[in-house]
Design an enzyme around this catalytic site. Structure first.
Site, PDB file in Angstrom:
ATOM      1  N   SER A  72      38.060  42.629  66.275  1.00  0.00           N
ATOM      2  CA  SER A  72      37.223  42.284  65.126  1.00  0.00           C
ATOM      3  C   SER A  72      36.835  43.567  64.414  1.00  0.00           C
ATOM      4  O   SER A  72      36.896  44.661  64.989  1.00  0.00           O
ATOM      5  CB  SER A  72      35.960  41.554  65.603  1.00  0.00           C
ATOM      6  OG  SER A  72      35.004  41.444  64.571  1.00  0.00           O
TER       7      SER A  72
ATOM      8  N   TYR B 251      27.914  40.927  70.626  1.00  0.00           N
ATOM      9  CA  TYR B 251      29.294  40.615  70.238  1.00  0.00           C
ATOM     10  C   TYR B 251      30.084  41.895  69.975  1.00  0.00           C
ATOM     11  O   TYR B 251      31.217  42.057  70.454  1.00  0.00           O
ATOM     12  CB  TYR B 251      29.281  39.728  68.994  1.00  0.00           C
ATOM     13  CG  TYR B 251      30.651  39.380  68.472  1.00  0.00           C
ATOM     14  CD1 TYR B 251      31.499  38.549  69.198  1.00  0.00           C
ATOM     15  CD2 TYR B 251      31.097  39.885  67.251  1.00  0.00           C
ATOM     16  CE1 TYR B 251      32.765  38.230  68.720  1.00  0.00           C
ATOM     17  CE2 TYR B 251      32.356  39.571  66.764  1.00  0.00           C
ATOM     18  CZ  TYR B 251      33.183  38.743  67.498  1.00  0.00           C
ATOM     19  OH  TYR B 251      34.436  38.433  67.021  1.00  0.00           O
TER      20      TYR B 251
END
Length: 269
Positions: A146, A159
């Site tokens: 990501s 995250y």
């Protein structure tokens, strides 16, 4: 030049097999459809039995797997090895979820759950399946990272930490496998419209973490990732990293050019 998904061996055609996790929707499903079009035998990993059945009905080989459960990962690995006769070409570790909220609201158990699904499960699965790849002298291991594996922002620390870990792990694995014929690549999407947000856990419902407006304006569909995934699996020289969306490219450039305090101000909004 590209690899073909089938090889002719002793007069027979052997279809190359790849396992994709998080296959029920979004990036996983779109990638599964594309790799199937390219001639691969796609083993579609899903967390829910209903999704496994749906994958079977779509022409994939459904595999039940919950990356948050070591027992489930072991069972799935055994199934994949049996289904491929110990000859697996590729793994696309795509499954994951986001634990969002200020770090002060995230317990150790919640942090462990975030790492279990996004990192530990992928490590366990890959190590279990490597013996089905190494003897064949070729293969692909592709990870969905990501833009949050490159930066961190308020409310997304857990995250981002799991994705930072995945980036470092992938770099080490790539170098460790450099003489094996197995290539390791990272897909680094920015904001993508998927059902990922359905799997976001908010630790403070009264103060939800939302996508900043600038990111929302540059959000793309999951099909934006598919070209990168295809290249990672079929190119003879896959890239180490595949940035996806303008947001990811901008972050990569700004991190190199701007002082840390300036980046902090930008990311804090």
């Amino acid at each position: 030049m590209t690899h073909k998904a089938t090889e002719i061996l002793t007069g027979k055609v052997m279809q190359k097999s790849v396992l994709i996790t998080g296959c029920s929707s979004g990036i996983g499903l779109e990638s599964a459809l594309e790799l199937k079009r390219q001639g691969f035998h796609v083993l579609a990993g899903c967390r829910k039995p209903d999704d496994v059945e749906r994958m079977n009905s779509m022409g994939f080989t459904g595999v039940l797997i919950d990356l948050d459960s070591p027992e489930s990962v072991d069972r799935a690995a055994d199934e994949v090895i049996a289904l491929t006769d110990n000859c697996l070409y590729g793994i696309f570790n795509n499954a994951g979820f986001g634990m969002y909220g200020p770090l002060s609201t995230i317990s150790r158990a919640q942090m462990e759950q975030q790492f279990s699904a996004n990192f530990f499960g992928a490590h366990q699965l890959t190590m279990r399946l490597l013996p089905a790849m190494l003897p064949h002298g070729e293969g692909r291991i592709v990870m969905t990272s990501s833009v949050m594996g490159l930066i961190s922002t308020p409310g997304r620390g857990a995250y981002a930490a799991s994705k930072y870990a995945l980036e470092a792990w992938s770099d080490a694995l790539r170098m460790e496998l450099r003489h094996s014929g197995i290539k390791v690549s990272l897909i680094e999407p920015g904001p993508i419209r998927t059902r990922f947000t359905d799997n976001v856990n908010q630790t403070q419902s009264d103060k939800p973490v939302e996508n900043p407006g600038i990111a929302a304006r540059f959000t793309l569909g999951p099909e934006a990732v598919v070209d990168k995934v295809r290249h990672a699996f079929i190119s003879e020289k896959p890239k180490m990293r595949y940035p996806v969306t303008l947001v990811t490219w901008a972050v990569m450039v700004l991190k190199r050019l701007l002082p840390g305090r300036v980046m902090d101000k930008i990311l804090q909004g």
